[in-house]
Scaffold this active site. Structure first.
Site, short mmCIF file in Angstrom:
data_model
loop_
_atom_site.label_atom_id
_atom_site.label_comp_id
_atom_site.label_asym_id
_atom_site.label_seq_id
_atom_site.Cartn_x
_atom_site.Cartn_y
_atom_site.Cartn_z
N HIS A 61 0.82 -1.22 0.00
CA HIS A 61 0.00 0.00 0.00
C HIS A 61 0.85 1.27 0.00
CE1 HIS A 61 -3.74 1.88 -0.15
NE2 HIS A 61 -4.30 1.48 0.98
N ASP B 128 -2.54 1.67 -4.73
CA ASP B 128 -3.82 2.01 -4.11
C ASP B 128 -4.86 0.93 -4.40
OD1 ASP B 128 -2.85 4.40 -3.09
OD2 ASP B 128 -3.34 5.51 -4.92
#
Length: 442
Positions: A416, A420
């Protein structure tokens, strides 16, 4: 003139290797391409061939030393011959005649670099322990956290010291600089210390009980443990799951698997998944990346690592430029890598350069599971077990009906820091779509 023997480039991502075993001695005659030493890396072991024939006049590194690529570790006199064979009584000391040396003496051997994992080196820094002075009790003399703590406790008994702190700013200047460098290299995080704890939490000591069996880590298990620990703490993992109806893909496989088998290849569902993954990565290159200190790189080539078993444990050989191969090329590549891995013939280059990974738990897998990212990738796709389930199918006239189809859950673990949720979900949706349409050229 003496010829320098250097550590070769062992793989595109390898910067150093460990001399696990010397296969020759000083004063011994060797032939060109004869194996001089076994060099271990975090990928695999390989033999170092002699660049010339002659006599080994100097070994400049010891077994267990970790040396960088291109470092000189031995010298061979190409024009010399070995001394006469000596006849000695069993157990008597043997003194080999030293070959003539040039006027300029070779530099001294490099300082001992003990085998130790990153967390062990961090423990040594925090407790002011010189690793070179610690006797390792692990595999091939590897220094463990327990070895460091014993040395630290012995030092504390002799000279009372202030308990170490986790705050880098509270450390003496020299150690603070070392710890800061380690933090930066590790992506801004200092992992906890196995067997010791982190912050206020301390791991209780192990107390032996009858029937317990202590199993020492093998080298491969130690490498895997260090890699997985680093990956879990360096990358903020997020897992997303998709359900895949494999009805069309399974029918396609059943129609052609015997033909592939007659050609000596296995048409597995793994091959279909790798093809779909490669095509989806070409359309979603954000998942084909790696993280740098203050940036990330989107890789041009799509090289997919495929987890397979080997005699030394799990390895991840690489199918290079997978998006250019097609189904037949992928099947052939996976078959070749799997066979060589199981035969223990996988090379360092086979294990280097993956930009994304696919993990297959096998026939006795489970519903689904989130795999740990294979660093320095930013994503890994884990296949689940294929099971027959009731699904809803839309007929040509628009009516919904129920059918029994083979279904698989796939779990994508992604980093992350640079990926995304929208990008990750779009990639996984595309993999699912390719598999469900099953428009593969077989």
């Amino acid at each position: 003139m003496p010829t320098d023997v250097t550590v070769p480039q062992l793989g595109e991502s390898i910067s150093e290797g460990t001399i696990s075993k010397w296969l020759v001695r000083e004063g011994e005659a060797v032939k060109k391409d004869q194996a001089l030493a076994t060099i271990s890396t975090d990928k695999a072991d390989s033999d170092l061939p002699s660049p010339v024939g002659g006599v080994v006049i100097k070994l400049l590194a010891k077994e267990g030393d970790t040396v960088p690529v291109k470092a000189v570790i031995a010298r061979i006199d190409e024009g010399a011959t070995a001394g006469p064979t000596l006849s000695v009584a069993p157990g008597a000391p043997v003194s080999l005649p030293a070959p003539p040396l040039a006027a300029a003496q070779p530099p001294p051997a490099p300082a001992r670099q003990p085998l130790a994992a990153p967390v062990v080196r961090k423990t040594a820094l925090e407790h002011d322990v010189d690793l070179a002075a610690v006797q390792g009790t692990g595999d091939r003399g590897r220094v463990t956290v327990d070895d460091v703590m014993r040395a630290a406790n012995a030092s504390a008994t002799a000279v009372p010291q202030t308990p170490p702190q986790n705050d880098v700013a509270a450390q003496p200047p020299a150690r603070a600089a070392q710890l800061a460098q380690m933090i930066n290299q590790g992506g801004g995080f200092v992992p906890p210390i196995p067997g010791v704890g982190f912050g206020a939490f301390k791991v209780p000591p192990y107390k032996p009980h009858d029937g317990d069996k202590v199993v020492p880590f093998t080298r491969r298990r130690r490498i895997t443990a260090d890699h997985m620990t680093y990956s879990k703490f360096a990358s903020p993992h997020v897992v997303t799951v998709a359900e895949v109806d494999l009805h069309k893909a399974s029918r396609l496989r059943d129609a052609h698997k015997e033909r592939y088998k007659a050609e000596g290849m296995s048409l597995t569902m793994l091959a279909f998944v790798v093809v779909a993954t490669a095509h989806a990565l070409r359309e979603n290159l954000g998942l084909n990346a790696r993280v740098l200190e203050d940036a990330y790189v989107v890789m041009r080539d799509i090289n997919i690592g495929v987890a397979v078993d080997s005699p030394d444990g799990l390895v991840v050989p690489v199918v290079r430029r997978a998006d250019e191969l097609g189904l037949r090329g992928i099947v052939r590549a996976i078959d070749d890598l799997a066979k060589r891995a199981k035969a223990g013939k996988i090379t360092i280059d086979d294990l280097s350069g993956a930009t994304f990974s696919v993990s297959n738990p096998g026939l006795k897998g489970n519903l689904f599971g989130g795999a740990i990212i294979n660093q320095p990738n930013v994503g890994i796709l884990r296949m689940g077990e294929i099971q027959k389930r009731v699904v809803v199918v839309e007929s040509p006239d628009g009516e919904d009906t129920m059918a029994i189809h083979p279904v698989m859950y796939m779990a994508l673990s992604y980093d992350h820091r640079v990926v995304d949720g929208v990008a990750a979900n779009g990639f996984l949706w595309r993999v699912t779509e390719i598999l469900e349409k099953a428009e593969f050229e077989v």
